[in-house]
Motif scaffolding. Sequence first.
Motif, mmCIF file in Angstrom:
data_model
loop_
_atom_site.group_PDB
_atom_site.id
_atom_site.type_symbol
_atom_site.label_atom_id
_atom_site.label_comp_id
_atom_site.label_asym_id
_atom_site.label_seq_id
_atom_site.Cartn_x
_atom_site.Cartn_y
_atom_site.Cartn_z
ATOM 1 N N ARG A 169 0.843 -1.212 0.000
ATOM 2 C CA ARG A 169 0.000 0.000 0.000
ATOM 3 C C ARG A 169 0.871 1.252 0.000
ATOM 4 N NH1 ARG A 169 -2.926 2.762 4.866
ATOM 5 N NH2 ARG A 169 -4.608 3.913 3.865
ATOM 6 N N ASN A 170 1.903 1.257 0.836
ATOM 7 C CA ASN A 170 2.807 2.411 0.883
ATOM 8 C C ASN A 170 3.563 2.585 -0.439
ATOM 9 O OD1 ASN A 170 2.064 2.920 3.529
ATOM 10 N ND2 ASN A 170 3.777 1.773 4.403
ATOM 11 N N PHE A 171 3.931 1.464 -1.047
ATOM 12 C CA PHE A 171 4.657 1.509 -2.313
ATOM 13 C C PHE A 171 3.794 2.100 -3.422
ATOM 14 C CE2 PHE A 171 6.118 -0.782 -6.235
ATOM 15 C CZ PHE A 171 7.315 -0.088 -6.373
ATOM 16 N N PHE A 172 2.541 1.675 -3.487
ATOM 17 C CA PHE A 172 1.636 2.219 -4.496
ATOM 18 C C PHE A 172 1.500 3.729 -4.346
ATOM 19 C CE2 PHE A 172 -0.997 -1.933 -5.209
ATOM 20 C CZ PHE A 172 -0.059 -2.357 -6.132
ATOM 21 N N ARG A 173 1.385 4.190 -3.119
ATOM 22 C CA ARG A 173 1.271 5.637 -2.874
ATOM 23 C C ARG A 173 2.534 6.375 -3.336
ATOM 24 N NH1 ARG A 173 -1.230 6.307 3.232
ATOM 25 N NH2 ARG A 173 -3.445 6.194 2.671
ATOM 26 N N LEU A 174 3.683 5.793 -3.026
ATOM 27 C CA LEU A 174 4.955 6.401 -3.421
ATOM 28 C C LEU A 174 5.050 6.519 -4.935
ATOM 29 C CD1 LEU A 174 7.947 7.224 -2.647
ATOM 30 C CD2 LEU A 174 8.500 4.812 -3.033
ATOM 31 N N VAL A 175 4.769 5.429 -5.632
ATOM 32 C CA VAL A 175 4.924 5.418 -7.088
ATOM 33 C C VAL A 175 3.895 6.318 -7.754
ATOM 34 C CG1 VAL A 175 4.928 3.972 -9.156
ATOM 35 C CG2 VAL A 175 5.953 3.120 -7.046
ATOM 36 N N ASP A 176 2.701 6.419 -7.185
ATOM 37 C CA ASP A 176 1.699 7.324 -7.756
ATOM 38 C C ASP A 176 2.251 8.749 -7.826
ATOM 39 O OD1 ASP A 176 -1.204 7.748 -8.611
ATOM 40 O OD2 ASP A 176 -1.038 9.174 -6.960
ATOM 41 N N GLY A 177 2.996 9.145 -6.813
ATOM 42 C CA GLY A 177 3.592 10.482 -6.804
ATOM 43 C C GLY A 177 4.739 10.629 -7.778
ATOM 44 N N GLU A 178 5.332 9.499 -8.188
ATOM 45 C CA GLU A 178 6.470 9.548 -9.091
ATOM 46 C C GLU A 178 6.088 9.355 -10.559
ATOM 47 O OE1 GLU A 178 9.719 7.712 -5.891
ATOM 48 O OE2 GLU A 178 8.811 6.406 -7.411
ATOM 49 N N LEU A 179 4.842 9.013 -10.840
ATOM 50 C CA LEU A 179 4.430 8.722 -12.212
ATOM 51 C C LEU A 179 4.705 9.863 -13.200
ATOM 52 C CD1 LEU A 179 1.077 6.757 -11.680
ATOM 53 C CD2 LEU A 179 3.264 5.847 -12.511
ATOM 54 N N PRO A 180 4.585 11.144 -12.800
ATOM 55 C CA PRO A 180 4.901 12.211 -13.764
ATOM 56 C C PRO A 180 6.354 12.177 -14.248
ATOM 57 C CG PRO A 180 3.545 13.075 -11.990
ATOM 58 C CD PRO A 180 3.941 11.696 -11.581
ATOM 59 N N GLN A 181 7.231 11.452 -13.523
ATOM 60 C CA GLN A 181 8.629 11.345 -13.941
ATOM 61 C C GLN A 181 8.821 10.286 -15.027
ATOM 62 O OE1 GLN A 181 11.266 10.890 -10.479
ATOM 63 N NE2 GLN A 181 9.676 11.832 -9.221
ATOM 64 N N VAL A 182 7.775 9.527 -15.329
ATOM 65 C CA VAL A 182 7.857 8.516 -16.384
ATOM 66 C C VAL A 182 7.629 9.202 -17.727
ATOM 67 C CG1 VAL A 182 6.849 6.399 -17.331
ATOM 68 C CG2 VAL A 182 7.039 6.694 -14.845
ATOM 69 N N THR A 183 8.665 9.216 -18.557
ATOM 70 C CA THR A 183 8.598 9.901 -19.848
ATOM 71 C C THR A 183 8.789 8.947 -21.028
ATOM 72 O OG1 THR A 183 10.970 10.382 -19.759
ATOM 73 C CG2 THR A 183 9.487 12.046 -18.839
ATOM 74 N N GLN A 184 9.178 7.704 -20.744
ATOM 75 C CA GLN A 184 9.512 6.749 -21.806
ATOM 76 C C GLN A 184 8.255 6.289 -22.550
ATOM 77 O OE1 GLN A 184 10.364 6.541 -18.604
ATOM 78 N NE2 GLN A 184 12.509 5.986 -18.351
ATOM 79 N N PRO A 185 8.436 5.760 -23.773
ATOM 80 C CA PRO A 185 7.316 5.108 -24.454
ATOM 81 C C PRO A 185 6.697 4.044 -23.544
ATOM 82 C CG PRO A 185 9.161 5.360 -25.954
ATOM 83 C CD PRO A 185 9.669 5.781 -24.607
#
Length: 259
Positions: A169-185
């Motif tokens: 649960r904590n990991f999902f929350r963390l990654v949700d905040g980092e998704l804008p950093q995903v720029t790759q195809p």
Amino acid sequence: MPVLPGAEPYRHEGGDVGVLLCHGFTGSPQSLRPWAEYLAARDLTVSLPLLPGHGTRWEDMQITGWQDWYAEVDRALRELGERCGKVFVFGLSMGGTLALRLAAKHGHAVSGVAVVNPGNKVHGLSAYALPLARHLVRTTNGLRSDIALAGSEEVGYDRVPLHAAHSLRNFFRLVDGELPQVTQPLLLMRSPQDHVVPPADSARILGRVSSTDIREVVLEQSYHVATLDHDAERIFEESHAFIGRLAPNVGKKGSTTGG
């Protein structure tokens, strides 16, 4: 502790293009082995690690958390990066979330991302009870083999350690905040009938990443573990075409090692 039959990690030394495959929460490399072997047969260097605490017994998972699971795929990615000119990261369920974090953190070291039914949130009232419940109850029922194809089985745990679920649960929350950093195809493949991860998770991910090269594929005939389901071949073909478009210089065949 012995690894469950079929849950062994997999490695294939192929050409200059590498693929890291990440399996899901309480699952094992078995759920992605056919995908890995398909890519290996097409001249790709393939790494499919076994995440810590997985593939043995649920008690081993009880003492692990997202930092352990992420550290393993991060290590495998760096290893592939030393060996290959281009590296792609693929994943199923939580493995998709791991792949997305690798993309967010490693930037140009990741050439593209392909995910199948990626998770973004622990849903339901149980999610709110996890912080307390994990101190009172060790496990809850797991949902394994959510597969429409008759006779197809997933190797994994039928119990979910609550400490690990809280970490997820904590990991999902963390990654949700980092998704804008995903720029790759990004190639996102999802099943409308998924009894583990709802379609809202894929929609959330697609709405938050910064990627401009996005392809969404709907897997109409499959449930959650689509890599072992009716649409498996389509997943393999779509992902190989995705690589071929972005890295046409697939190298020569090498040797295969498993276990």
